[in-house]
Design an enzyme around this catalytic site. Structure first.
Site, PDB file in Angstrom:
ATOM      1  N   TYR A   1       8.548  10.423  -0.627  1.00  0.00           N
ATOM      2  CA  TYR A   1       7.268   9.882  -0.123  1.00  0.00           C
ATOM      3  C   TYR A   1       7.066  10.261   1.335  1.00  0.00           C
ATOM      4  CZ  TYR A   1       4.436   6.178   2.104  1.00  0.00           C
ATOM      5  OH  TYR A   1       3.524   5.489   2.858  1.00  0.00           O
TER       6      TYR A   1
ATOM      7  N   ILE B   1       1.535  -3.615   6.433  1.00  0.00           N
ATOM      8  CA  ILE B   1       0.239  -4.162   6.001  1.00  0.00           C
ATOM      9  C   ILE B   1       0.416  -5.015   4.747  1.00  0.00           C
ATOM     10  CG2 ILE B   1      -2.117  -3.622   5.285  1.00  0.00           C
ATOM     11  CD1 ILE B   1      -1.614  -2.749   8.152  1.00  0.00           C
TER      12      ILE B   1
ATOM     13  N   GLY C   1      -7.518   5.886  -5.349  1.00  0.00           N
ATOM     14  CA  GLY C   1      -6.678   4.692  -5.432  1.00  0.00           C
ATOM     15  C   GLY C   1      -7.356   3.476  -4.850  1.00  0.00           C
ATOM     16  N   ALA C   2      -8.654   3.307  -5.194  1.00  0.00           N
ATOM     17  CA  ALA C   2      -9.476   2.319  -4.480  1.00  0.00           C
ATOM     18  C   ALA C   2      -9.503   0.948  -5.127  1.00  0.00           C
ATOM     19  CB  ALA C   2     -10.904   2.845  -4.353  1.00  0.00           C
ATOM     20  N   SER C   3      -8.876   0.772  -6.272  1.00  0.00           N
ATOM     21  CA  SER C   3      -9.133  -0.456  -7.039  1.00  0.00           C
ATOM     22  C   SER C   3      -8.479  -1.697  -6.438  1.00  0.00           C
ATOM     23  CB  SER C   3      -8.649  -0.273  -8.476  1.00  0.00           C
ATOM     24  OG  SER C   3      -7.279   0.007  -8.467  1.00  0.00           O
TER      25      SER C   3
ATOM     26  N   ARG D   1      -5.802  -3.517  -3.059  1.00  0.00           N
ATOM     27  CA  ARG D   1      -5.079  -3.460  -1.798  1.00  0.00           C
ATOM     28  C   ARG D   1      -5.881  -2.733  -0.696  1.00  0.00           C
ATOM     29  NH1 ARG D   1       0.716  -4.183  -2.348  1.00  0.00           N
ATOM     30  NH2 ARG D   1       1.117  -2.264  -1.241  1.00  0.00           N
TER      31      ARG D   1
ATOM     32  N   ASN E   1      -6.582   7.956  -0.202  1.00  0.00           N
ATOM     33  CA  ASN E   1      -5.793   6.728  -0.050  1.00  0.00           C
ATOM     34  C   ASN E   1      -4.688   6.604  -1.108  1.00  0.00           C
ATOM     35  OD1 ASN E   1      -5.548   3.670   0.707  1.00  0.00           O
ATOM     36  ND2 ASN E   1      -5.956   3.688  -1.500  1.00  0.00           N
TER      37      ASN E   1
ATOM     38  N   ASP F   1       1.415   7.298   7.157  1.00  0.00           N
ATOM     39  CA  ASP F   1       2.340   6.176   7.285  1.00  0.00           C
ATOM     40  C   ASP F   1       2.935   6.276   8.677  1.00  0.00           C
ATOM     41  OD1 ASP F   1       4.873   4.686   7.242  1.00  0.00           O
ATOM     42  OD2 ASP F   1       4.523   4.499   5.091  1.00  0.00           O
TER      43      ASP F   1
END
Ligand SMILES: NC(=O)c1ccc[n+]([C@@H]2O[C@H](COP(=O)([O-])OP(=O)(O)OC[C@H]3O[C@@H](n4cnc5c(N)ncnc54)[C@H](OP(=O)(O)O)[C@@H]3O)[C@@H](O)[C@H]2O)c1
Length: 250
Positions: free
Chosen positions: A157, A189, A16-18, A20, A94, A143
Protein backbone atom coordinates in the site's frame (compact mmCIF):
# COMPACT_ATOMS: atom_id res chain seq x y z
CA UNK A 1 -30.11 22.54 1.44
CA UNK A 2 -26.81 24.40 1.01
CA UNK A 3 -26.54 28.06 0.06
CA UNK A 4 -23.13 28.37 -1.60
CA UNK A 5 -22.82 26.95 -5.09
CA UNK A 6 -19.13 27.04 -6.00
CA UNK A 7 -19.43 24.08 -8.35
CA UNK A 8 -22.87 24.56 -9.89
CA UNK A 9 -22.92 23.01 -13.35
CA UNK A 10 -19.79 20.92 -12.66
CA UNK A 11 -19.73 17.16 -12.43
CA UNK A 12 -17.33 15.16 -10.25
CA UNK A 13 -16.40 11.49 -10.34
CA UNK A 14 -15.24 10.23 -6.95
CA UNK A 15 -13.86 6.72 -6.69
CA UNK A 16 -14.66 4.64 -3.64
CA UNK A 17 -17.23 7.26 -2.68
CA UNK A 18 -19.89 5.22 -0.91
CA UNK A 19 -18.46 5.40 2.63
CA UNK A 20 -16.06 7.11 4.97
CA UNK A 21 -13.79 9.79 3.47
CA UNK A 22 -15.08 9.38 -0.10
CA UNK A 23 -18.63 9.94 1.09
CA UNK A 24 -17.62 13.15 2.90
CA UNK A 25 -15.91 14.42 -0.25
CA UNK A 26 -18.97 13.58 -2.35
CA UNK A 27 -21.32 15.38 0.04
CA UNK A 28 -18.95 18.34 0.30
CA UNK A 29 -18.84 18.78 -3.46
CA UNK A 30 -22.60 18.26 -3.75
CA UNK A 31 -23.24 20.88 -1.07
CA UNK A 32 -21.38 23.29 -3.34
CA UNK A 33 -23.63 22.38 -6.25
CA UNK A 34 -21.58 19.70 -8.04
CA UNK A 35 -23.29 16.75 -9.66
CA UNK A 36 -21.59 13.57 -8.49
CA UNK A 37 -20.85 10.20 -10.04
CA UNK A 38 -20.53 7.92 -7.01
CA UNK A 39 -18.15 5.10 -7.87
CA UNK A 40 -18.22 1.94 -5.76
CA UNK A 41 -16.87 -1.60 -5.97
CA UNK A 42 -18.91 -3.66 -3.49
CA UNK A 43 -20.87 -1.09 -1.43
CA UNK A 44 -23.85 -0.76 -3.75
CA UNK A 45 -26.51 -0.01 -1.12
CA UNK A 46 -24.37 2.70 0.50
CA UNK A 47 -23.61 4.22 -2.93
CA UNK A 48 -27.29 4.36 -3.85
CA UNK A 49 -28.15 5.86 -0.47
CA UNK A 50 -25.48 8.53 -0.97
CA UNK A 51 -26.74 9.33 -4.49
CA UNK A 52 -30.25 9.77 -3.07
CA UNK A 53 -28.90 12.12 -0.38
CA UNK A 54 -27.09 14.18 -3.01
CA UNK A 55 -30.22 14.47 -5.16
CA UNK A 56 -32.10 15.65 -2.08
CA UNK A 57 -29.52 18.46 -1.78
CA UNK A 58 -30.27 19.58 -5.36
CA UNK A 59 -27.51 18.33 -7.68
CA UNK A 60 -27.81 15.20 -9.80
CA UNK A 61 -26.06 11.97 -8.81
CA UNK A 62 -25.42 8.61 -10.37
CA UNK A 63 -23.78 5.41 -9.15
CA UNK A 64 -21.27 3.39 -11.12
CA UNK A 65 -19.66 0.07 -10.22
CA UNK A 66 -16.13 -0.98 -11.15
CA UNK A 67 -13.37 -3.08 -9.65
CA UNK A 68 -10.25 -0.96 -9.93
CA UNK A 69 -8.00 -3.99 -9.60
CA UNK A 70 -9.20 -5.12 -13.06
CA UNK A 71 -7.42 -3.37 -15.92
CA UNK A 72 -10.37 -3.46 -18.37
CA UNK A 73 -12.66 -1.96 -15.76
CA UNK A 74 -10.17 0.85 -15.12
CA UNK A 75 -9.93 1.50 -18.87
CA UNK A 76 -13.71 1.73 -19.32
CA UNK A 77 -14.70 3.73 -16.23
CA UNK A 78 -14.29 7.29 -17.57
CA UNK A 79 -16.20 6.53 -20.80
CA UNK A 80 -18.96 4.85 -18.81
CA UNK A 81 -19.16 7.78 -16.38
CA UNK A 82 -19.36 10.30 -19.25
CA UNK A 83 -22.09 8.21 -20.91
CA UNK A 84 -24.31 8.48 -17.84
CA UNK A 85 -23.37 11.95 -16.55
CA UNK A 86 -22.01 13.94 -19.50
CA UNK A 87 -18.69 15.84 -19.31
CA UNK A 88 -16.67 15.39 -16.11
CA UNK A 89 -14.91 18.42 -14.61
CA UNK A 90 -13.48 16.97 -11.39
CA UNK A 91 -11.89 13.58 -10.69
CA UNK A 92 -11.13 12.54 -7.12
CA UNK A 93 -9.06 9.36 -6.87
CA UNK A 94 -10.07 8.21 -3.41
CA UNK A 95 -10.56 4.42 -3.70
CA UNK A 96 -7.86 2.40 -2.01
CA UNK A 97 -7.12 -1.07 -0.74
CA UNK A 98 -5.30 -1.53 2.57
CA UNK A 99 -3.94 -5.10 2.66
CA UNK A 100 -1.55 -6.16 5.39
CA UNK A 101 1.89 -7.20 4.21
CA UNK A 102 5.37 -6.91 5.66
CA UNK A 103 8.85 -6.89 4.16
CA UNK A 104 9.08 -10.57 5.17
CA UNK A 105 5.88 -11.82 3.50
CA UNK A 106 5.39 -9.34 0.64
CA UNK A 107 4.91 -11.10 -2.71
CA UNK A 108 5.28 -9.69 -6.19
CA UNK A 109 1.58 -10.28 -6.86
CA UNK A 110 0.57 -8.43 -3.69
CA UNK A 111 2.75 -5.50 -4.68
CA UNK A 112 1.19 -5.43 -8.16
CA UNK A 113 -2.33 -5.63 -6.68
CA UNK A 114 -1.70 -2.53 -4.59
CA UNK A 115 -0.08 -0.71 -7.46
CA UNK A 116 -3.13 -1.47 -9.63
CA UNK A 117 -5.71 -0.05 -7.22
CA UNK A 118 -3.69 2.71 -5.55
CA UNK A 119 -1.42 3.97 -8.32
CA UNK A 120 -2.24 2.60 -11.77
CA UNK A 121 -6.00 3.13 -11.50
CA UNK A 122 -5.67 6.80 -10.42
CA UNK A 123 -3.05 7.37 -13.12
CA UNK A 124 -5.01 5.67 -15.92
CA UNK A 125 -8.27 7.33 -14.86
CA UNK A 126 -6.49 10.70 -14.82
CA UNK A 127 -5.16 10.14 -18.33
CA UNK A 128 -8.58 9.15 -19.70
CA UNK A 129 -10.27 12.00 -17.82
CA UNK A 130 -7.76 14.53 -19.17
CA UNK A 131 -8.47 13.45 -22.75
CA UNK A 132 -12.15 14.44 -22.42
CA UNK A 133 -13.64 17.91 -22.86
CA UNK A 134 -14.40 19.73 -19.60
CA UNK A 135 -11.65 18.19 -17.44
CA UNK A 136 -10.35 20.77 -14.92
CA UNK A 137 -9.23 19.26 -11.60
CA UNK A 138 -7.75 16.00 -10.36
CA UNK A 139 -7.21 15.30 -6.66
CA UNK A 140 -5.41 12.16 -5.50
CA UNK A 141 -5.70 10.80 -1.96
CA UNK A 142 -2.24 9.97 -0.65
CA UNK A 143 -1.16 9.12 2.91
CA UNK A 144 0.93 11.35 5.16
CA UNK A 145 3.22 8.42 5.94
CA UNK A 146 4.78 8.56 2.49
CA UNK A 147 6.48 11.76 3.68
CA UNK A 148 7.20 11.12 7.34
CA UNK A 149 7.55 7.48 8.27
CA UNK A 150 7.43 3.86 7.14
CA UNK A 151 4.50 1.52 7.66
CA UNK A 152 6.11 -1.90 7.92
CA UNK A 153 2.66 -3.58 8.08
CA UNK A 154 1.33 -2.24 4.77
CA UNK A 155 4.37 -2.27 2.53
CA UNK A 156 2.58 -2.68 -0.82
CA UNK A 157 0.00 0.00 0.00
CA UNK A 158 2.65 2.50 1.04
CA UNK A 159 4.77 1.73 -2.03
CA UNK A 160 1.78 2.35 -4.28
CA UNK A 161 0.97 5.63 -2.53
CA UNK A 162 4.59 6.73 -3.08
CA UNK A 163 4.10 6.06 -6.78
CA UNK A 164 0.83 7.99 -6.77
CA UNK A 165 2.65 10.92 -5.17
CA UNK A 166 5.13 10.85 -8.06
CA UNK A 167 2.33 10.62 -10.64
CA UNK A 168 0.63 13.61 -8.98
CA UNK A 169 3.67 15.82 -9.54
CA UNK A 170 4.43 14.55 -13.05
CA UNK A 171 0.81 14.85 -14.21
CA UNK A 172 0.61 18.36 -12.74
CA UNK A 173 3.34 19.36 -15.20
CA UNK A 174 2.10 17.27 -18.12
CA UNK A 175 -1.57 18.26 -17.93
CA UNK A 176 -1.01 21.99 -17.34
CA UNK A 177 -2.31 24.52 -18.21
CA UNK A 178 -5.74 22.98 -18.76
CA UNK A 179 -5.89 20.71 -15.72
CA UNK A 180 -4.70 21.14 -12.13
CA UNK A 181 -3.46 18.00 -10.39
CA UNK A 182 -3.14 18.03 -6.61
CA UNK A 183 -3.26 15.69 -3.66
CA UNK A 184 -4.47 15.45 -0.10
CA UNK A 185 -2.46 13.34 2.34
CA UNK A 186 -4.59 12.34 5.33
CA UNK A 187 -3.21 11.16 8.65
CA UNK A 188 -5.22 9.69 11.52
CA UNK A 189 -8.79 10.11 10.24
CA UNK A 190 -10.66 6.80 10.44
CA UNK A 191 -9.49 3.44 11.73
CA UNK A 192 -8.76 0.64 9.27
CA UNK A 193 -11.06 -2.39 9.08
CA UNK A 194 -11.01 -4.41 12.28
CA UNK A 195 -9.87 -1.51 14.47
CA UNK A 196 -11.90 1.03 16.44
CA UNK A 197 -11.48 4.72 17.16
CA UNK A 198 -9.60 3.75 20.33
CA UNK A 199 -6.75 2.62 18.04
CA UNK A 200 -6.45 6.12 16.57
CA UNK A 201 -6.89 7.71 19.99
CA UNK A 202 -3.93 5.67 21.25
CA UNK A 203 -1.72 7.20 18.54
CA UNK A 204 -2.77 10.84 18.73
CA UNK A 205 -0.22 11.93 21.33
CA UNK A 206 2.52 11.25 18.77
CA UNK A 207 1.18 14.07 16.58
CA UNK A 208 2.19 17.71 17.00
CA UNK A 209 -1.49 18.74 17.30
CA UNK A 210 -2.27 15.75 19.58
CA UNK A 211 -5.69 15.03 18.11
CA UNK A 212 -7.21 12.89 15.39
CA UNK A 213 -8.95 14.32 12.35
CA UNK A 214 -12.23 13.60 10.62
CA UNK A 215 -13.47 13.01 7.05
CA UNK A 216 -14.95 16.51 6.81
CA UNK A 217 -11.50 18.02 7.25
CA UNK A 218 -10.20 15.92 4.36
CA UNK A 219 -13.20 16.92 2.23
CA UNK A 220 -12.55 20.59 3.05
CA UNK A 221 -9.00 20.27 1.69
CA UNK A 222 -10.28 18.64 -1.51
CA UNK A 223 -12.85 21.40 -1.95
CA UNK A 224 -10.20 24.06 -1.45
CA UNK A 225 -7.98 22.52 -4.12
CA UNK A 226 -10.74 22.21 -6.71
CA UNK A 227 -11.92 25.75 -6.03
CA UNK A 228 -8.48 27.23 -6.77
CA UNK A 229 -7.36 28.25 -10.25
CA UNK A 230 -3.76 28.83 -9.18
CA UNK A 231 -2.63 25.66 -7.40
CA UNK A 232 -1.19 22.57 -9.03
CA UNK A 233 1.29 19.88 -7.98
CA UNK A 234 0.46 20.59 -4.33
CA UNK A 235 -0.01 18.16 -1.47
CA UNK A 236 -2.12 19.29 1.48
CA UNK A 237 -1.42 17.32 4.65
CA UNK A 238 -4.54 16.83 6.73
CA UNK A 239 -2.69 15.07 9.48
CA UNK A 240 -2.31 17.15 12.64
CA UNK A 241 1.31 17.77 11.68
CA UNK A 242 2.26 14.11 11.44
CA UNK A 243 4.40 14.71 8.36
CA UNK A 244 6.65 16.86 10.56
CA UNK A 245 7.29 14.10 13.07
CA UNK A 246 10.75 13.14 11.88
CA UNK A 247 11.77 16.80 12.09
CA UNK A 248 10.06 17.50 15.40
CA UNK A 249 11.72 14.50 17.01
CA UNK A 250 15.15 15.55 15.74
N1 LIG B 1 -8.78 6.48 6.76
C1 LIG B 1 -7.69 7.18 7.03
O1 LIG B 1 -7.46 7.61 8.18
C2 LIG B 1 -6.69 7.45 5.93
C3 LIG B 1 -5.37 7.77 6.28
C4 LIG B 1 -4.45 8.02 5.27
C5 LIG B 1 -4.84 7.96 3.94
N2 LIG B 1 -6.12 7.66 3.62
C6 LIG B 1 -6.51 7.61 2.19
O2 LIG B 1 -7.72 8.34 2.00
C7 LIG B 1 -8.56 7.65 1.07
C8 LIG B 1 -9.90 7.32 1.73
O3 LIG B 1 -9.65 6.60 2.92
P1 LIG B 1 -10.76 5.62 3.52
O4 LIG B 1 -10.19 5.06 4.77
O5 LIG B 1 -12.08 6.30 3.53
O6 LIG B 1 -10.75 4.49 2.39
P2 LIG B 1 -11.33 2.99 2.51
O7 LIG B 1 -12.57 3.02 3.30
O8 LIG B 1 -10.23 2.08 2.96
O9 LIG B 1 -11.59 2.65 0.97
C9 LIG B 1 -12.46 3.47 0.20
C10 LIG B 1 -13.14 2.65 -0.82
O10 LIG B 1 -12.21 2.11 -1.76
C11 LIG B 1 -12.91 1.15 -2.48
N3 LIG B 1 -12.04 0.12 -3.05
C12 LIG B 1 -11.16 -0.68 -2.41
N4 LIG B 1 -10.63 -1.56 -3.30
C13 LIG B 1 -11.19 -1.28 -4.50
C14 LIG B 1 -11.09 -1.84 -5.80
N5 LIG B 1 -10.30 -2.90 -6.07
N6 LIG B 1 -11.82 -1.30 -6.79
C15 LIG B 1 -12.63 -0.26 -6.55
N7 LIG B 1 -12.80 0.31 -5.36
C16 LIG B 1 -12.08 -0.21 -4.35
C17 LIG B 1 -13.94 0.51 -1.52
O11 LIG B 1 -15.20 0.57 -2.17
P3 LIG B 1 -16.38 -0.49 -1.84
O12 LIG B 1 -16.70 -0.31 -0.38
O13 LIG B 1 -17.48 -0.09 -2.74
O14 LIG B 1 -15.83 -1.86 -2.14
C18 LIG B 1 -13.85 1.42 -0.29
O15 LIG B 1 -15.11 1.75 0.24
C19 LIG B 1 -7.79 6.41 0.64
O16 LIG B 1 -7.12 6.67 -0.58
C20 LIG B 1 -6.80 6.18 1.77
O17 LIG B 1 -5.63 5.51 1.36
C21 LIG B 1 -7.06 7.39 4.59
Amino acid sequence: MCDNKLFEGKTALITGASKRIGRAIALGLACEGANVVVHYRASKAEAEQLAAEIRALGPNAWTIQADLSVLDEIDQLIDRACDIAGPLHILVNNASAFPRNTLDNLTFDALIDSIKTDAWAPFALSRSFAAKPGAQHIVNLLDTRIYSSYDFSHVAYLSAKHLLGLFTKMLAIKLAPEIAVNAVAPGLILPPEGKGMDYLESLKDELPLKRIGNPQQVADAVLYLVSSEFITGQVIFVDGGRHLNEVSRG
